[in-house]
Design a protein around this motif. Structure first.
Motif, mmCIF file in Angstrom:
data_model
loop_
_atom_site.group_PDB
_atom_site.id
_atom_site.type_symbol
_atom_site.label_atom_id
_atom_site.label_comp_id
_atom_site.label_asym_id
_atom_site.label_seq_id
_atom_site.Cartn_x
_atom_site.Cartn_y
_atom_site.Cartn_z
ATOM 1 N N GLU A 142 -2.757 32.263 -14.785
ATOM 2 C CA GLU A 142 -2.646 33.633 -15.283
ATOM 3 C C GLU A 142 -1.204 33.975 -15.646
ATOM 4 O O GLU A 142 -0.942 34.686 -16.622
ATOM 5 N N ILE A 143 -0.272 33.459 -14.855
ATOM 6 C CA ILE A 143 1.145 33.666 -15.170
ATOM 7 C C ILE A 143 1.473 33.032 -16.516
ATOM 8 O O ILE A 143 2.143 33.619 -17.361
ATOM 9 N N GLU A 144 0.971 31.816 -16.702
ATOM 10 C CA GLU A 144 1.238 31.103 -17.950
ATOM 11 C C GLU A 144 0.590 31.800 -19.139
ATOM 12 O O GLU A 144 1.148 31.839 -20.232
ATOM 13 N N GLU A 145 -0.585 32.384 -18.907
ATOM 14 C CA GLU A 145 -1.267 33.105 -19.984
ATOM 15 C C GLU A 145 -0.466 34.338 -20.407
ATOM 16 O O GLU A 145 -0.337 34.638 -21.596
ATOM 17 N N ILE A 146 0.097 35.038 -19.433
ATOM 18 C CA ILE A 146 0.884 36.231 -19.729
ATOM 19 C C ILE A 146 2.210 35.860 -20.395
ATOM 20 O O ILE A 146 2.621 36.487 -21.372
ATOM 21 N N ARG A 147 2.867 34.825 -19.872
ATOM 22 C CA ARG A 147 4.166 34.423 -20.430
ATOM 23 C C ARG A 147 4.018 33.731 -21.772
ATOM 24 O O ARG A 147 4.911 33.776 -22.609
ATOM 25 N N GLY A 148 2.894 33.031 -21.944
ATOM 26 C CA GLY A 148 2.701 32.291 -23.177
ATOM 27 C C GLY A 148 3.294 30.900 -23.140
ATOM 28 O O GLY A 148 3.264 30.162 -24.131
ATOM 29 N N VAL A 149 3.870 30.524 -21.989
ATOM 30 C CA VAL A 149 4.437 29.180 -21.814
ATOM 31 C C VAL A 149 4.100 28.706 -20.410
ATOM 32 O O VAL A 149 3.739 29.491 -19.536
ATOM 33 N N SER A 150 4.224 27.412 -20.185
ATOM 34 C CA SER A 150 3.906 26.856 -18.875
ATOM 35 C C SER A 150 4.967 27.241 -17.854
ATOM 36 O O SER A 150 6.117 27.528 -18.197
ATOM 37 N N VAL A 151 4.585 27.254 -16.593
ATOM 38 C CA VAL A 151 5.496 27.576 -15.496
ATOM 39 C C VAL A 151 5.827 26.288 -14.757
ATOM 40 O O VAL A 151 4.934 25.611 -14.254
ATOM 41 N N SER A 152 7.098 25.958 -14.703
ATOM 42 C CA SER A 152 7.489 24.715 -14.039
ATOM 43 C C SER A 152 7.379 24.853 -12.531
ATOM 44 O O SER A 152 7.511 25.953 -11.979
ATOM 45 N N ARG A 153 7.162 23.735 -11.883
ATOM 46 C CA ARG A 153 7.071 23.756 -10.428
ATOM 47 C C ARG A 153 8.395 24.203 -9.811
ATOM 48 O O ARG A 153 8.418 24.883 -8.795
ATOM 49 N N GLY A 154 9.509 23.822 -10.474
ATOM 50 C CA GLY A 154 10.821 24.192 -9.959
ATOM 51 C C GLY A 154 11.024 25.694 -9.907
ATOM 52 O O GLY A 154 11.655 26.214 -8.982
ATOM 53 N N THR A 155 10.485 26.401 -10.895
ATOM 54 C CA THR A 155 10.619 27.863 -10.937
ATOM 55 C C THR A 155 9.903 28.497 -9.761
ATOM 56 O O THR A 155 10.444 29.362 -9.064
ATOM 57 N N VAL A 156 8.676 28.062 -9.527
ATOM 58 C CA VAL A 156 7.902 28.600 -8.399
ATOM 59 C C VAL A 156 8.539 28.214 -7.077
ATOM 60 O O VAL A 156 8.648 29.038 -6.160
ATOM 61 N N ASP A 157 9.012 26.963 -6.981
ATOM 62 C CA ASP A 157 9.652 26.507 -5.742
ATOM 63 C C ASP A 157 10.890 27.335 -5.413
ATOM 64 O O ASP A 157 11.149 27.653 -4.248
ATOM 65 N N GLN A 158 11.660 27.697 -6.455
ATOM 66 C CA GLN A 158 12.853 28.500 -6.237
ATOM 67 C C GLN A 158 12.503 29.852 -5.630
ATOM 68 O O GLN A 158 13.145 30.309 -4.679
ATOM 69 N N LEU A 159 11.475 30.489 -6.169
ATOM 70 C CA LEU A 159 11.060 31.805 -5.665
ATOM 71 C C LEU A 159 10.478 31.694 -4.255
ATOM 72 O O LEU A 159 10.659 32.591 -3.429
ATOM 73 N N LEU A 160 9.782 30.586 -3.985
ATOM 74 C CA LEU A 160 9.239 30.364 -2.645
ATOM 75 C C LEU A 160 10.364 30.148 -1.642
ATOM 76 O O LEU A 160 10.336 30.667 -0.519
ATOM 77 N N GLU A 161 11.384 29.376 -2.044
ATOM 78 C CA GLU A 161 12.511 29.100 -1.154
ATOM 79 C C GLU A 161 13.307 30.367 -0.859
ATOM 80 O O GLU A 161 13.832 30.542 0.237
ATOM 81 N N MET A 162 13.391 31.252 -1.845
ATOM 82 C CA MET A 162 14.087 32.524 -1.638
ATOM 83 C C MET A 162 13.260 33.473 -0.782
ATOM 84 O O MET A 162 13.740 34.526 -0.362
ATOM 85 N N GLU A 163 11.986 33.097 -0.571
ATOM 86 C CA GLU A 163 11.045 33.909 0.211
ATOM 87 C C GLU A 163 10.807 35.263 -0.437
ATOM 88 O O GLU A 163 10.635 36.278 0.245
ATOM 89 N N TRP A 164 10.786 35.262 -1.769
ATOM 90 C CA TRP A 164 10.439 36.466 -2.513
ATOM 91 C C TRP A 164 8.985 36.455 -2.938
ATOM 92 O O TRP A 164 8.429 37.493 -3.272
ATOM 93 N N ILE A 165 8.365 35.270 -2.948
ATOM 94 C CA ILE A 165 6.933 35.169 -3.190
ATOM 95 C C ILE A 165 6.330 34.248 -2.134
ATOM 96 O O ILE A 165 7.054 33.490 -1.481
ATOM 97 N N ARG A 166 5.033 34.339 -1.968
ATOM 98 C CA ARG A 166 4.319 33.452 -1.041
ATOM 99 C C ARG A 166 2.939 33.182 -1.610
ATOM 100 O O ARG A 166 2.497 33.837 -2.565
ATOM 101 N N PHE A 167 2.257 32.225 -1.014
ATOM 102 C CA PHE A 167 0.902 31.920 -1.445
ATOM 103 C C PHE A 167 -0.040 33.012 -0.938
ATOM 104 O O PHE A 167 0.044 33.440 0.212
ATOM 105 N N GLY A 168 -0.939 33.450 -1.822
ATOM 106 C CA GLY A 168 -1.954 34.417 -1.430
ATOM 107 C C GLY A 168 -3.281 33.705 -1.208
ATOM 108 O O GLY A 168 -3.324 32.496 -1.023
ATOM 109 N N ARG A 169 -4.367 34.463 -1.253
ATOM 110 C CA ARG A 169 -5.687 33.860 -1.069
ATOM 111 C C ARG A 169 -6.096 33.081 -2.305
ATOM 112 O O ARG A 169 -5.650 33.375 -3.415
ATOM 113 N N ARG A 170 -6.958 32.111 -2.109
ATOM 114 C CA ARG A 170 -7.496 31.355 -3.243
ATOM 115 C C ARG A 170 -8.549 32.192 -3.953
ATOM 116 O O ARG A 170 -9.291 32.933 -3.316
ATOM 117 N N LYS A 171 -8.601 32.073 -5.266
ATOM 118 C CA LYS A 171 -9.583 32.828 -6.042
ATOM 119 C C LYS A 171 -10.938 32.157 -5.947
ATOM 120 O O LYS A 171 -11.053 30.936 -5.907
#
Length: 201
Positions: free
Chosen positions: A102-131
């Motif tokens: 859904e993130i990629e659909e909104i952005r229009g480009v793919s989301v790299s694993r490094g981008t998500v990992d950075q936000l996870l390491e900063m503890e600004w995002i976390r995993f939610g429930r599975r859809k």
């Protein structure tokens, strides 16, 4: 009740991270009512330089918002994010819970694993429930740390597009998406420098 207020005050003063009423109840003597004591404690701190604020499900002592400028030298923290990370964080904040697809659909480009990992390491995002959709994809949500950093009680307090534009944080440009954003009738997936200012500190 005054003694319970004192106990809560002592815990909040000594704890840097927000603490929940459940955790307070576990620390306090049996029979205490931290929820009621918290109401009185917050009223007692109203209008003072330090206030008791709600952050997600927890409570913390924080400098009054209008006095934040006094702390700027002590609280400056360089936390530069890439444009991809800023856009990804914004999408998660405004659309949570949201999957990578859904993130990629909104952005229009793919989301790299490094981008998500950075936000996870900063503890600004976390995993939610599975859809509950094919593949059971995991979702992402913002954390209490994100809310605390930006002085928000919950994600619903995020500024709407009109507020961002009036504050000069966004330019008036044509929207690139069509999902709803709190505080505005529609969305715009804008990726200008103004949005960077919102999410860089």
């Amino acid at each position: 009740m005054a003694e319970q207020e004192r106990m809560i005050e002592a815990v909040l003063f000594a704890t840097s991270e927000p603490i929940t009423l459940r955790d307070l109840a576990a620390r306090m003597p049996h029979g205490c009512d931290p929820a009621e004591a918290m109401v009185y404690l917050r009223k007692r701190y109203e209008g003072r330089g330090v206030q008791v604020v709600r952050v997600g499900d927890g409570y913390a002592m924080r400098t009054a918002a209008d006095l934040g400028f006094l702390m700027q030298h002590e609280t400056v923290e360089i936390r530069k994010l890439s444009r991809a990370a800023i856009e990804t964080l914004a999408i998660i904040a405004y659309h949570q819970p949201v999957t990578r697809a859904e993130i990629e659909e909104i952005r229009g480009v793919s989301v790299s694993r490094g981008t998500v990992d950075q936000l996870l390491e900063m503890e600004w995002i976390r995993f939610g429930r599975r859809k509950m959709t094919p593949g059971r994809p995991v979702t992402f949500v913002v954390t209490q740390g994100f809310l605390d950093h930006f002085g928000l009680e919950n994600a619903r307090d995020l500024p709407g597009l009109k507020e961002l534009r009036s504050a000069g944080l966004l330019e008036s440009r044509a929207p690139l998406g069509d999902a709803p954003v709190p505080g505005d009738g529609g969305i715009d997936e804008e990726t200008n420098e103004g949005q960077s200012e919102l999410f860089e500190d």
